[in-house]
Design a protein around this motif. Sequence first.
Motif, PDB file in Angstrom:
ATOM      1  N   THR A 176     -20.223 -22.780 -25.841  1.00  0.00           N
ATOM      2  CA  THR A 176     -21.647 -22.445 -25.785  1.00  0.00           C
ATOM      3  C   THR A 176     -22.324 -23.331 -24.755  1.00  0.00           C
ATOM      4  OG1 THR A 176     -21.676 -21.792 -28.112  1.00  0.00           O
ATOM      5  CG2 THR A 176     -23.787 -22.362 -27.122  1.00  0.00           C
ATOM      6  N   LEU A 182     -20.972 -18.240 -24.349  1.00  0.00           N
ATOM      7  CA  LEU A 182     -20.529 -17.712 -23.066  1.00  0.00           C
ATOM      8  C   LEU A 182     -19.761 -16.409 -23.246  1.00  0.00           C
ATOM      9  CD1 LEU A 182     -19.284 -20.988 -21.326  1.00  0.00           C
ATOM     10  CD2 LEU A 182     -21.384 -19.720 -20.843  1.00  0.00           C
ATOM     11  N   LYS A 183     -19.831 -15.551 -22.233  1.00  0.00           N
ATOM     12  CA  LYS A 183     -19.048 -14.321 -22.258  1.00  0.00           C
ATOM     13  C   LYS A 183     -17.561 -14.669 -22.161  1.00  0.00           C
ATOM     14  CE  LYS A 183     -22.582 -11.495 -19.973  1.00  0.00           C
ATOM     15  NZ  LYS A 183     -22.896 -10.695 -18.759  1.00  0.00           N
ATOM     16  N   LEU A 199     -14.667 -15.198 -14.197  1.00  0.00           N
ATOM     17  CA  LEU A 199     -15.907 -15.129 -14.973  1.00  0.00           C
ATOM     18  C   LEU A 199     -16.707 -13.883 -14.622  1.00  0.00           C
ATOM     19  CD1 LEU A 199     -17.228 -18.793 -14.495  1.00  0.00           C
ATOM     20  CD2 LEU A 199     -15.663 -17.963 -16.249  1.00  0.00           C
ATOM     21  N   GLU A 201     -20.122 -14.121 -15.384  1.00  0.00           N
ATOM     22  CA  GLU A 201     -21.471 -14.684 -15.399  1.00  0.00           C
ATOM     23  C   GLU A 201     -21.436 -15.940 -14.535  1.00  0.00           C
ATOM     24  OE1 GLU A 201     -22.548 -15.922 -19.397  1.00  0.00           O
ATOM     25  OE2 GLU A 201     -20.457 -16.371 -19.813  1.00  0.00           O
ATOM     26  N   LYS A 203     -23.659 -19.240 -14.813  1.00  0.00           N
ATOM     27  CA  LYS A 203     -24.654 -20.249 -15.142  1.00  0.00           C
ATOM     28  C   LYS A 203     -24.489 -21.452 -14.207  1.00  0.00           C
ATOM     29  CE  LYS A 203     -24.948 -19.018 -20.050  1.00  0.00           C
ATOM     30  NZ  LYS A 203     -26.332 -18.523 -20.007  1.00  0.00           N
ATOM     31  N   GLN A 206     -21.408 -23.879 -14.147  1.00  0.00           N
ATOM     32  CA  GLN A 206     -20.784 -23.436 -15.391  1.00  0.00           C
ATOM     33  C   GLN A 206     -19.369 -23.961 -15.561  1.00  0.00           C
ATOM     34  OE1 GLN A 206     -21.178 -19.274 -16.390  1.00  0.00           O
ATOM     35  NE2 GLN A 206     -19.301 -19.261 -17.601  1.00  0.00           N
ATOM     36  N   MET A 210     -18.025 -26.410 -18.441  1.00  0.00           N
ATOM     37  CA  MET A 210     -17.003 -25.948 -19.384  1.00  0.00           C
ATOM     38  C   MET A 210     -15.841 -26.946 -19.442  1.00  0.00           C
ATOM     39  SD  MET A 210     -16.890 -21.866 -18.430  1.00  0.00           S
ATOM     40  CE  MET A 210     -15.536 -21.435 -19.550  1.00  0.00           C
TER      41      MET A 210
END
Length: 248
Positions: A176, A182-183, A199, A201, A203, A206, A210
């Motif tokens: 998260t 997250l997708k 990915l 997405e 962010k 990201q 992660m």
Amino acid sequence: MTEPLRLSKRMSELGLCSRREADEWIARGWVRVDGIVVSELGSKVLPSQRISVERQAAAEQSKRVTILINKPVGFVSGQAEDGYQPAVALIKEANRWSEDSSPTLFHPTQLRSLVPAGRLDIDSVGLLVLTQDGRIAKHLIGEETSVDKEYLVRVRYTKGDKLPDSDLRRLNFGLTLDGKKLKPAIVKWQNEDQLSFTLREGKKRQIRRMCDMVGLKVLGLKRVRIGGVKLGNLPEGQWRYLGADEQF
């Protein structure tokens, strides 16, 4: 859906152009609604109404370029900041890849309204898309985008000898960020110190965030693919045009 909505928004929804382009075309009298020219900005239409554009709009749109660059470390994706140059500063004839097969001739006017469709942070390298075409920008970075992006990430595990399989599964789905789950991603080992991340997405920072959550320190990050377009052999710091036969 029967509520009227802004003509420019409806044109964007239909994939005709970006909202900014729509406003330009409306102001120039290039847009018709049910066969009648509409030139007032802010005009509204019903979803059932037919929207068409004049040939001048299509001709202008066809001249808009999309450029692929292999961004080096130390360049920002968008506006210049903190003394760092934007990636667009590299778009000049001298930096065009000698193996670019596109027949398009470079001209400085192509730099107008050339914006990044997605970002790479200053410490990352690889495939960056700069485009004048609002349709491509929306396709790549719009909220509903389904275009995946692939990265190669060199890492070092800081909590022991090897990343546990359970944490690799969390990288795939289970983390998260900013209060939102997250997708699902596709994360797998390429070799003993490099992961592949795919990915859907993007962010801010990201992948680095992660990795930090599972004890991985990122030593290098390179974007190698956006949808159906690959970085390939494009040298770092050089650029080429998106080919007529390429699709994201």
